[in-house]
Design a protein around this motif. Structure first.
Motif, PDB file in Angstrom:
ATOM      1  N   GLY A   1       0.608  -1.254   0.014  1.00 59.51           N
ATOM      2  CA  GLY A   1      -0.021  -0.038  -0.225  1.00 59.51           C
ATOM      3  C   GLY A   1       0.772   1.076  -0.209  1.00 59.51           C
ATOM      4  N   THR A   2       1.672   1.411  -0.869  1.00 60.25           N
ATOM      5  CA  THR A   2       2.550   2.531  -0.731  1.00 60.25           C
ATOM      6  C   THR A   2       2.507   3.004  -2.701  1.00 60.25           C
ATOM      7  OG1 THR A   2       4.455   3.744  -0.511  1.00 60.25           O
ATOM      8  CG2 THR A   2       4.773   1.693  -1.009  1.00 60.25           C
ATOM      9  N   SER A   3       2.449   4.283  -2.942  1.00 65.79           N
ATOM     10  CA  SER A   3       2.525   5.034  -4.014  1.00 65.79           C
ATOM     11  C   SER A   3       3.805   4.861  -4.566  1.00 65.79           C
ATOM     12  CB  SER A   3       1.801   6.130  -4.205  1.00 65.79           C
ATOM     13  OG  SER A   3       2.412   7.115  -3.220  1.00 65.79           O
ATOM     14  N   ALA A   4       4.912   4.973  -3.595  1.00 63.45           N
ATOM     15  CA  ALA A   4       6.314   4.841  -3.881  1.00 63.45           C
ATOM     16  C   ALA A   4       6.750   6.250  -4.824  1.00 63.45           C
ATOM     17  CB  ALA A   4       6.735   3.776  -4.911  1.00 63.45           C
ATOM     18  N   VAL A   5       6.153   7.203  -4.060  1.00 65.64           N
ATOM     19  CA  VAL A   5       6.570   8.518  -4.661  1.00 65.64           C
ATOM     20  C   VAL A   5       7.512   9.557  -3.709  1.00 65.64           C
ATOM     21  CG1 VAL A   5       4.817   8.724  -6.441  1.00 65.64           C
ATOM     22  CG2 VAL A   5       4.391   9.479  -4.174  1.00 65.64           C
ATOM     23  N   VAL A   6       7.432   8.941  -2.476  1.00 68.17           N
ATOM     24  CA  VAL A   6       8.099   9.831  -1.566  1.00 68.17           C
ATOM     25  C   VAL A   6       9.572   9.201  -1.005  1.00 68.17           C
ATOM     26  CG1 VAL A   6       7.738  10.629   0.967  1.00 68.17           C
ATOM     27  CG2 VAL A   6       5.844  10.756  -0.669  1.00 68.17           C
ATOM     28  N   TYR A   7      10.318  10.214  -1.179  1.00 70.28           N
ATOM     29  CA  TYR A   7      11.858   9.828  -0.810  1.00 70.28           C
ATOM     30  C   TYR A   7      12.193  10.257   0.487  1.00 70.28           C
ATOM     31  CZ  TYR A   7      11.912   8.313  -5.733  1.00 70.28           C
ATOM     32  OH  TYR A   7      12.108   7.512  -6.863  1.00 70.28           O
ATOM     33  N   PRO A   8      13.210   9.888   1.059  1.00 71.15           N
ATOM     34  CA  PRO A   8      13.980   8.847   0.610  1.00 71.15           C
ATOM     35  C   PRO A   8      13.342   7.234   0.869  1.00 71.15           C
ATOM     36  CG  PRO A   8      14.919   9.516   2.761  1.00 71.15           C
ATOM     37  CD  PRO A   8      13.768  10.390   2.401  1.00 71.15           C
ATOM     38  N   ALA A   9      12.417   7.166   1.456  1.00 69.76           N
ATOM     39  CA  ALA A   9      11.447   5.930   1.711  1.00 69.76           C
ATOM     40  C   ALA A   9      11.628   5.254   0.374  1.00 69.76           C
ATOM     41  CB  ALA A   9      10.175   5.995   2.285  1.00 69.76           C
ATOM     42  N   ALA A  10      11.316   6.049  -0.709  1.00 72.98           N
ATOM     43  CA  ALA A  10      10.999   5.231  -2.072  1.00 72.98           C
ATOM     44  C   ALA A  10      12.206   4.685  -2.537  1.00 72.98           C
ATOM     45  CB  ALA A  10      10.324   6.171  -3.093  1.00 72.98           C
ATOM     46  N   TYR A  11      13.220   4.738  -2.104  1.00 71.50           N
ATOM     47  CA  TYR A  11      14.684   4.186  -2.285  1.00 71.50           C
ATOM     48  C   TYR A  11      14.782   2.753  -1.931  1.00 71.50           C
ATOM     49  CZ  TYR A  11      16.787   8.652  -3.850  1.00 71.50           C
ATOM     50  OH  TYR A  11      17.114   9.513  -4.476  1.00 71.50           O
ATOM     51  N   LEU A  12      13.656   2.411  -0.742  1.00 69.21           N
ATOM     52  CA  LEU A  12      14.322   1.297   0.053  1.00 69.21           C
ATOM     53  C   LEU A  12      13.977  -0.052  -0.462  1.00 69.21           C
ATOM     54  CD1 LEU A  12      12.789   2.508   3.621  1.00 69.21           C
ATOM     55  CD2 LEU A  12      15.249   2.145   2.747  1.00 69.21           C
ATOM     56  N   PRO A  13      13.217  -0.086  -1.761  1.00 68.03           N
ATOM     57  CA  PRO A  13      13.098  -1.612  -2.446  1.00 68.03           C
ATOM     58  C   PRO A  13      14.512  -1.922  -3.307  1.00 68.03           C
ATOM     59  CG  PRO A  13      11.077  -0.052  -2.977  1.00 68.03           C
ATOM     60  CD  PRO A  13      12.134   0.683  -2.324  1.00 68.03           C
ATOM     61  N   GLU A  14      15.004  -0.889  -3.555  1.00 69.48           N
ATOM     62  CA  GLU A  14      16.255  -1.043  -4.194  1.00 69.48           C
ATOM     63  C   GLU A  14      17.290  -2.017  -3.247  1.00 69.48           C
ATOM     64  OE1 GLU A  14      16.501   0.906  -8.115  1.00 69.48           O
ATOM     65  OE2 GLU A  14      18.019  -0.740  -7.047  1.00 69.48           O
ATOM     66  N   TYR A  15      17.008  -1.593  -1.890  1.00 70.04           N
ATOM     67  CA  TYR A  15      18.166  -2.114  -0.895  1.00 70.04           C
ATOM     68  C   TYR A  15      17.660  -3.614  -0.910  1.00 70.04           C
ATOM     69  CZ  TYR A  15      19.899   2.067   0.985  1.00 70.04           C
ATOM     70  OH  TYR A  15      20.664   3.382   1.063  1.00 70.04           O
ATOM     71  N   ALA A  16      16.153  -3.941  -1.186  1.00 67.33           N
ATOM     72  CA  ALA A  16      15.895  -5.316  -1.240  1.00 67.33           C
ATOM     73  C   ALA A  16      16.191  -6.112  -2.257  1.00 67.33           C
ATOM     74  CB  ALA A  16      14.334  -5.388  -0.995  1.00 67.33           C
ATOM     75  N   ARG A  17      16.500  -5.251  -3.404  1.00 64.95           N
ATOM     76  CA  ARG A  17      16.774  -6.031  -4.571  1.00 64.95           C
ATOM     77  C   ARG A  17      18.484  -6.155  -4.424  1.00 64.95           C
ATOM     78  NH1 ARG A  17      19.580  -4.489  -8.923  1.00 64.95           N
ATOM     79  NH2 ARG A  17      19.585  -2.316  -8.315  1.00 64.95           N
ATOM     80  N   LYS A  18      19.236  -5.271  -3.762  1.00 63.08           N
ATOM     81  CA  LYS A  18      20.700  -5.585  -3.563  1.00 63.08           C
ATOM     82  C   LYS A  18      20.925  -7.009  -2.643  1.00 63.08           C
ATOM     83  CE  LYS A  18      22.779  -0.974  -3.581  1.00 63.08           C
ATOM     84  NZ  LYS A  18      22.370  -0.158  -2.746  1.00 63.08           N
ATOM     85  N   ALA A  19      19.833  -6.933  -1.704  1.00 60.32           N
ATOM     86  CA  ALA A  19      19.937  -8.087  -0.916  1.00 60.32           C
ATOM     87  C   ALA A  19      19.434  -9.564  -1.302  1.00 60.32           C
ATOM     88  CB  ALA A  19      19.075  -7.946   0.587  1.00 60.32           C
ATOM     89  N   GLY A  20      18.941  -9.248  -2.621  1.00 54.97           N
ATOM     90  CA  GLY A  20      18.710 -10.459  -3.196  1.00 54.97           C
ATOM     91  C   GLY A  20      17.282 -11.350  -2.616  1.00 54.97           C
ATOM     92  N   ALA A  21      16.752 -10.498  -1.797  1.00 57.72           N
ATOM     93  CA  ALA A  21      15.446 -10.877  -1.412  1.00 57.72           C
ATOM     94  C   ALA A  21      14.271 -11.181  -2.531  1.00 57.72           C
ATOM     95  CB  ALA A  21      15.004 -10.068  -0.377  1.00 57.72           C
ATOM     96  N   VAL A  22      13.291 -11.992  -2.172  1.00 52.19           N
ATOM     97  CA  VAL A  22      12.194 -12.115  -2.871  1.00 52.19           C
ATOM     98  C   VAL A  22      11.170 -10.992  -2.684  1.00 52.19           C
ATOM     99  CG1 VAL A  22      10.093 -13.472  -3.262  1.00 52.19           C
ATOM    100  CG2 VAL A  22      12.286 -14.731  -2.818  1.00 52.19           C
TER     101      VAL A  22
END
Ligand code: BV8
Ligand code: ZN
Length: 233
Positions: free
Chosen positions: A180-201
């Motif tokens: 439930g996030t529109s992913a337009v507010v930073y720096p929170a919107a950067y956080l999915p990038e960290y999950a990609r770096k972690a190799g998480a599903v």
């Protein structure tokens, strides 16, 4: 990728936005009926507005406290809380200020944008929990400065230790569920990038597509309560 199940993961981060609380009746910010559609944040929810007219800012935040006080955690909040009571380590990284994750029993919560039920003195920076729906006392008893909601407004810096802890939790997770996030507010919107770096599903729960959708492996296009029930199945 097959739809993941919470029980198959050891280190889960739930990254939540206003859509997490929509089914509890808390208005979102940008969707239909969103708060920013009704109220201009530049008049009611930023430091300039507070410096200009603290009473108007408090009137707006007391109004929002009234809205949130009438809402309870929904089935989705409880699923997230229960996930943290099993063998997996669970961290809730929330942009929400409504306090509903804590009410549902989640323990490890990082509130990126502060909390509607906490105040901070605008002068000496002391903080205080404040359960009043309407805050009457607006002068700090220590220094006489103005109490303000302890919320991260646009232009405010996020509390560094909280942001660092969120990034560390995400870099160590094996499942990252955005809800439930529109992913337009930073720096929170950067956080999915960290999950990609972690190799998480990476799972995105949102009835709509967002600018971050390409960063996710799995898209559950539906309401938080139903989609979380599927993940917990
Ligand atoms: C800062 C206050 C340093 C709380 C809010 C790059 C880096 C850093 C900063 C910036 C940058 N670029 C721009 C900036 C500045 C700015 C920013 O991000 N602007 C954007 C809009 C372009 N960021 C800041 O100012 C941050 N501070 O970084 O300081 C700095 C300063 C200046 C310049 C550079 C750096 C502070 C950000 C926090 C702002 N505070 N509100 C309050 O008063 O309530 S914003 C507000 O948006 C809330 O905090 C909220 O948490 C946040 C995100 O909104 P969402 O939670 O996503 O909610 P939304 O309504 O948007 O979406 C709901 C979603 O749910 C929808 O997608 C919908 O489809 C879905 N949904 C609906 N129903 C359901 C559902 N999903 C599931 N189930 C359902 N039933
Ligand atoms: Zn003070």
């Amino acid at each position: 990728m097959p739809e993941p199940r919470l029980r198959d993961f050891k280190r889960i981060v739930f990254f939540t936005g206003a859509g997490m609380s929509a089914e509890s009746g808390v208005p979102t910010y940008r969707g239909a009926g969103g708060i920013w559609k009704e109220y201009d944040y530049r008049r009611y929810a930023c430091q300039d507005a507070f410096n200009r007219d603290p009473e108007a800012v408090w009137e707006f935040h007391n109004y929002r406290r009234g809205l949130v006080a009438a809402c309870s955690p929904n089935r989705g909040h409880h699923i997230v809380a229960r996930a943290g009571q099993g063998s997996a380590r669970v961290t809730v990284v929330t942009q929400n200020i409504d306090g509903l994750h804590a009410l549902a029993g989640s323990r490890e919560i990082l509130e990126l944008h502060g909390n509607l039920w906490r105040v901070r003195c605008d002068t000496c920076n002391i903080k205080q929990q404040d359960a009043h729906v309407v805050r009457e006392e607006l002068q700090c008893d220590r220094c006489g400065g103005w109490w303000r909601p302890d919320i991260v407004w646009f232009g405010d810096y996020l509390h560094e230790p909280i942001l660092d802890a969120a990034q560390a939790a995400i870099l160590g997770c094996d499942l990252f569920v955005s809800i439930g996030t529109s992913a337009v507010v930073y720096p929170a919107a950067y956080l999915p990038e960290y999950a990609r770096k972690a190799g998480a599903v990476r799972v995105e729960i949102n009835p709509d597509e967002t600018p971050a959708s390409d960063l996710y492996d799995v898209h559950l296009r539906g309401p938080a309560t139903e989609m979380l029930a599927r993940l917990a199945g």
